[in-house]
Design an enzyme around this catalytic site. Structure first.
Site, PDB file in Angstrom:
ATOM      1  N   GLU A 100     -29.130 -78.330 -25.418  1.00  0.00           N
ATOM      2  CA  GLU A 100     -29.332 -77.171 -25.144  1.00  0.00           C
ATOM      3  C   GLU A 100     -30.508 -76.642 -25.953  1.00  0.00           C
ATOM      4  OE1 GLU A 100     -25.757 -75.170 -23.652  1.00  0.00           O
ATOM      5  OE2 GLU A 100     -25.633 -73.984 -25.293  1.00  0.00           O
ATOM      6  N   ARG A 123     -49.454 -44.870 -23.629  1.00  0.00           N
ATOM      7  CA  ARG A 123     -48.657 -43.345 -23.940  1.00  0.00           C
ATOM      8  C   ARG A 123     -49.532 -42.517 -24.992  1.00  0.00           C
ATOM      9  NH1 ARG A 123     -44.536 -39.240 -23.366  1.00  0.00           N
ATOM     10  NH2 ARG A 123     -43.368 -38.977 -25.269  1.00  0.00           N
ATOM     11  N   GLN A 163     -51.521 -47.216 -36.495  1.00  0.00           N
ATOM     12  CA  GLN A 163     -51.405 -48.578 -37.473  1.00  0.00           C
ATOM     13  C   GLN A 163     -50.207 -49.231 -37.477  1.00  0.00           C
ATOM     14  OE1 GLN A 163     -53.178 -48.953 -40.779  1.00  0.00           O
ATOM     15  NE2 GLN A 163     -55.025 -50.127 -40.292  1.00  0.00           N
TER      16      GLN A 163
END
Ligand code: FAD
Length: 394
Positions: free
Chosen positions: A245, A271, A282
């Site tokens: 798992e 945007r 930055q």
């Protein structure tokens, strides 16, 4: 995509990505709100053989090697935004089907694996208890030997992923608490076994489309033929299931990291604030570069584990480090995705749900702290505590 994948693995990746886009994302928002498991999605995954990916072909599985399995699961995580469905699938495969592959008698394999592979059966792993979490083998569920050579199970299991929809449970209980680990065995228990009852579905922070509940056992009788391995093999079953798992469960997470990164890059390009795309700033761009860097390190660790497993290595330390790194990355990058999207990322939707879904990865299959304990022990450090020891014996 990993350049070392074979052409076949790349084709599989593309096929599963397209399939997941097409079939698995419908109604996600409302299903997440309602905590509804996607039966449609489960059936579609089953048609593609995903519930039995790593199960040997002779029992109805795909018999895929480790790297191929990881590529398939990464693709699923990339194309499918329903992280809960993928979590259910992983729990079913690694902690439900694979223990039967590794420890089941031929009779148990023939009885359960074909159904677990074709998706007509769903499996659950019932180990945790109210007082046994990280220290999982401090369990109090009891298995009492009956006159006919079978067992009667009594106790409560918590956090049982898939329980509300499961047909079969891998249940851990102790015949003899005085013998500690040696007294714990694992049993395959059918849902309709008299004495077993499934509790009400619990609500949770994320992965809401993966249903979870307690299970209760009261005079729940199972024949000895439902034992996985010999009596007392519970620790070995648990360790084997956890090893698989932890190695594979976050392959889909790597796909989700890629998906989130691409969404953030697109958003930062489109945007505009202060008259320019926010990606020009930055602070935003560097945040996204960090996401990309963590995607790369996660993918490298994941496939490193896959290659080690395919080459027959134990990879205990690498598995633990990969689980730790990818789960921490999932949370960090999901937070970054919310930040890059600003207020929109905080509203109900992909970024918000992605963050909620990510948090569980630091807890399930052993918490991040437990992974660090295991890694420390493998480096020859840390206390030789009972709770640490159980996690590294496999
Ligand atoms: C989404 C999800 C799905 C799950 N599915 C299943 C399932 O299908 N079957 C199942 O059996 N269980 C399942 N679990 C349970 C899971 O295995 C446990 O939640 C996990 O092992 C932690 O146990 P706990 O919740 O009792 O926390 P605790 O063990 O009480 O831990 C609480 C805190 O203490 C820390 N801690 C505990 N011991 C140590 C230590 N020795 N050193 C340092 N820190 C320590 C932990 O890291 C954690 O931060 C699931 C959990 C989640 C969140």
């Amino acid at each position: 995509m990993d350049p070392w994948l074979t052409q076949e693995q790349r084709d599989l990746y593309e096929t599963i990505t397209r399939f997941a886009h097409r079939e698995l994302n419908d109604d996600l928002q409302s299903r997440d709100e309602q905590g509804a498991f996607s039966w449609h999605g489960w059936k579609k995954c089953a048609e593609l053989g995903l519930p039995g990916l790593a199960v040997p072909a002779e029992y109805g599985g795909a018999g895929a090697d480790a790297v191929t399995t990881m590529a398939a699961l990464e693709a699923l995580g990339y194309g499918c935004r329903d992280n809960g469905l993928i979590f259910s699938l992983n729990a079913h495969l690694w902690a439900g089907a694979m223990p039967i592959v590794k420890f089941g008698t031929e009779r148990l394999k023939r009885r359960y694996l074909p159904g677990l592979c074709d998706g007509s059966l769903i499996a659950s792993h019932a180990l945790s208890e109210p007082e046994a979490g990280s220290d999982a083998l401090a369990l109090t569920a009891r298995a009492t030997l009956t006159a006919d050579g079978g067992y009667e199970l009594t106790g409560t299991k918590t956090f049982v992923t898939n329980a509300p929809v499961a047909d079969v449970f891998i249940v851990f209980a102790s015949t003899d608490p005085a013998r500690r680990f040696a007294g714990v065995s694992a049993y395959v228990v059918d849902r309709d076994t008299p004495g077993l009852s499934v509790g009400k579905q619990v609500g949770k922070l994320g992965l809401r489309t993966s249903p979870m509940s307690e299970i209760h056992m009261e005079h729940c009788r199972v024949p000895a033929s439902q034992l996985l391995g010999p009596p007392g093999a519970g620790l070995a079953v648990f360790n084997a299931a956890m090893r698989l798992e932890r190695a594979f469960i976050l392959a889909a997470g790597v796909g989700a990291l890629r998906r989130d990164l691409e969404r953030c890059v697109e958003h930062a390009r489109l945007r505009r604030q202060y008259g320019r795309p926010i990606g020009d700033f930055q602070a935003v761009a560097h945040r996204i570069v960090g996401m990309r860097l963590r995607l790369e390190t996660s993918r490298l660790l994941l496939y490193h584990v896959g290659r080690l497993l395919d080459a027959g290595h134990d990879a205990a330390l690498e598995i633990t480090l990969a689980k730790l790194h990818i789960s921490e990355t999932l949370v960090t990058s999901a937070l970054d995705a919310v930040q890059v999207h600003g207020g929109a990322g905080y509203l109900t939707g992909d970024a918000e749900r992605g963050l909620r879904d990510a948090v569980g990865s630091r807890i399930y299959s052993g918490t991040s702290e437990v992974q660090q304990n295991i890694a420390a022990r493998l480096l020859g450090l840390g206390l030789p505590e009972r709770q640490d020891r159980k996690d590294v014996i496999a």
